[in-house]
Design a protein around this motif. Structure first.
Motif, short mmCIF file in Angstrom:
data_model
loop_
_atom_site.label_atom_id
_atom_site.label_comp_id
_atom_site.label_asym_id
_atom_site.label_seq_id
_atom_site.Cartn_x
_atom_site.Cartn_y
_atom_site.Cartn_z
N LEU A 102 -6.80 6.35 11.78
CA LEU A 102 -7.28 5.00 11.46
C LEU A 102 -6.45 3.90 12.12
N GLY A 103 -5.66 4.28 13.11
CA GLY A 103 -4.78 3.31 13.75
C GLY A 103 -5.53 2.16 14.40
N ALA A 104 -6.75 2.40 14.82
CA ALA A 104 -7.54 1.35 15.48
C ALA A 104 -8.15 0.38 14.48
N GLU A 105 -8.04 0.70 13.19
CA GLU A 105 -8.60 -0.17 12.16
C GLU A 105 -7.48 -0.53 11.16
N PRO A 106 -6.67 -1.53 11.49
CA PRO A 106 -5.48 -1.85 10.69
C PRO A 106 -5.79 -2.11 9.21
N ALA A 107 -6.85 -2.84 8.94
CA ALA A 107 -7.17 -3.16 7.54
C ALA A 107 -7.55 -1.89 6.77
N VAL A 108 -8.35 -1.04 7.42
CA VAL A 108 -8.75 0.22 6.78
C VAL A 108 -7.54 1.11 6.58
N LEU A 109 -6.66 1.14 7.59
CA LEU A 109 -5.44 1.95 7.50
C LEU A 109 -4.56 1.49 6.34
N ALA A 110 -4.40 0.17 6.21
CA ALA A 110 -3.58 -0.37 5.13
C ALA A 110 -4.14 0.02 3.76
N ASP A 111 -5.45 -0.08 3.60
CA ASP A 111 -6.08 0.30 2.33
C ASP A 111 -5.90 1.79 2.06
N ALA A 112 -6.05 2.61 3.10
CA ALA A 112 -5.92 4.05 2.93
C ALA A 112 -4.50 4.45 2.59
N LEU A 113 -3.52 3.80 3.23
CA LEU A 113 -2.12 4.09 2.92
C LEU A 113 -1.79 3.71 1.48
N TRP A 114 -2.28 2.56 1.06
CA TRP A 114 -2.03 2.14 -0.32
C TRP A 114 -2.72 3.07 -1.33
N GLY A 115 -3.97 3.45 -1.02
CA GLY A 115 -4.70 4.35 -1.91
C GLY A 115 -4.04 5.71 -2.02
N SER A 116 -3.57 6.24 -0.89
CA SER A 116 -2.91 7.55 -0.92
C SER A 116 -1.58 7.49 -1.64
N THR A 117 -0.86 6.36 -1.48
CA THR A 117 0.41 6.19 -2.20
C THR A 117 0.18 6.17 -3.71
N THR A 118 -0.81 5.38 -4.13
CA THR A 118 -1.13 5.31 -5.56
C THR A 118 -1.52 6.68 -6.10
N LEU A 119 -2.33 7.40 -5.33
CA LEU A 119 -2.81 8.71 -5.76
C LEU A 119 -1.67 9.71 -5.88
N MET B 219 -12.36 -3.71 2.35
CA MET B 219 -13.06 -2.46 2.06
C MET B 219 -12.89 -2.13 0.58
N SER B 220 -13.97 -1.70 -0.07
CA SER B 220 -13.93 -1.39 -1.49
C SER B 220 -13.10 -0.13 -1.74
N SER B 221 -12.70 0.06 -3.01
CA SER B 221 -11.90 1.23 -3.36
C SER B 221 -12.67 2.52 -3.13
N ASN B 222 -14.00 2.48 -3.36
CA ASN B 222 -14.83 3.67 -3.12
C ASN B 222 -14.87 4.03 -1.65
N ASP B 223 -14.98 3.00 -0.81
CA ASP B 223 -14.99 3.24 0.64
C ASP B 223 -13.64 3.79 1.08
N THR B 224 -12.57 3.25 0.52
CA THR B 224 -11.23 3.73 0.86
C THR B 224 -11.07 5.19 0.47
N ALA B 225 -11.55 5.55 -0.72
CA ALA B 225 -11.45 6.93 -1.19
C ALA B 225 -12.24 7.86 -0.27
N ARG B 226 -13.42 7.42 0.18
CA ARG B 226 -14.24 8.26 1.06
C ARG B 226 -13.55 8.47 2.41
N ARG B 227 -12.99 7.40 2.96
CA ARG B 227 -12.30 7.53 4.25
C ARG B 227 -11.07 8.41 4.11
N LEU B 228 -10.35 8.23 3.02
CA LEU B 228 -9.15 9.04 2.80
C LEU B 228 -9.52 10.52 2.66
#
Length: 287
Positions: free
Chosen positions: A115-132, A1-10
């Motif tokens: 996002l527990g049902a979407e492990p890849a999306v969850l991982a990206d969101a967790l990393w994006g929120s940590t960075t933020l 998932m792109s960084s923009n998609d991750t930001a939108r989901r977050l």
């Protein structure tokens, strides 16, 4: 998932679970060592509510990789205000940073539930929120330090002004008692205070008393001479008092030229000379 998609989901998760995240965040902050009086608790809730309200839109429009963009202006302004307030209230940098970093726990919980049902999306969101949140937390520390430095500078300036009082001893006679070491910064304050008082009172004589100055070296002597020269330009003559034997020997040893400056051993002697110059005299009345 792109960084923009991750930001939108977050951003969407924060907006959808805002109240849940808010209560968990405040609860976590209250469990830490924050002061728990009513005013602080109300302020804490207000700050948490304001920040959470701004995060979704800023995250969607500005992404999570860089908080320097215009989309993050409101968030940065809010954090700057919070950090400045905490600096004035005596908080520590770690307390200020913890305000932001502690959001991770409640936000991560909301992300896992959403996002527990979407492990890849969850991982990206967790990393994006940590960075933020790491960036936002470090930003609060930077602003806090700048605010604390400004407070220290202002307090130092106020202390300098308090340590250089110009006293009106008599009509047309001022006294400037100096205590402590003279450096360039303090000399500037001394000079400004003396000149302002000369203009205000129209004084003709200014007594600079150095009884409380521990040592006189070449630099201190130069500062004194500059102050005297500035006072003369304003129409006031200066008398230096408080010349102790050790200081007199030091001045002679340094070769400092005070030939055109009136010097006296004590403030009383200088005051007597000043009174004579302005045509006044103090006499003792027999009992």
């Amino acid at each position: 998932m792109s960084s923009n998609d991750t930001a939108r989901r977050l951003g969407a998760v924060i907006q959808e679970h805002e109240q849940q995240i808010l209560e968990a965040w405040i609860g976590h902050l209250n469990s830490l060592s924050f002061r728990k009086d009513a005013a602080v608790a109300e302020q804490l809730r207000r700050h948490c509510t304001q920040l959470l309200g701004l995060l979704p839109e800023a995250t969607v429009n500005g992404g999570t990789d860089n908080i320097e963009g215009r989309a993050w202006d409101e968030v940065r302004n809010l954090l700057a205000e919070i950090s400045s307030q905490r600096a004035k209230q005596g908080s520590t940098p770690s307390e200020t940073a913890t305000f932001v970093f502690s959001l991770k726990q409640s936000l991560f919980t909301a992300l896992r539930e959403a996002l527990g049902a979407e492990p890849a999306v969850l991982a990206d969101a967790l990393w994006g929120s940590t960075t933020l949140l790491d960036q936002l937390g470090l930003y609060t520390v930077e602003v806090f330090q700048k605010s604390r430095d400004q407070i220290i500078v202002r307090q130092q300036q106020e202390l300098l002004e308090l340590s250089t009082p110009v006293v009106k001893l008599w009509q047309d006679v001022l006294a400037l008692p100096l205590i402590g070491t003279l450096d360039s910064a303090r000399t500037q304050v001394v000079m400004e205070s003396l000149l302002e008082k000369i203009v205000e009172t129209g004084a003709a004589i200014a007594i600079i008393d150095i009884t409380g100055v521990p040592t006189v070296d070449t630099l201190v002597a130069q500062h004194l001479l500059k102050t005297i020269a500035a006072a003369r330009l304003m129409g006031a003559d200066c008398i230096i008092s408080g010349i102790r034997p050790q200081i007199a020997q030091t001045i002679v040893h340094l070769g400092v030229n005070l030939e055109d400056v009136m010097t006296k051993a004590t403030l009383a002697d200088a005051f007597e000379v000043a009174l004579a110059r302005v045509g006044a005299r103090v006499t003792r009345i027999a009992a």
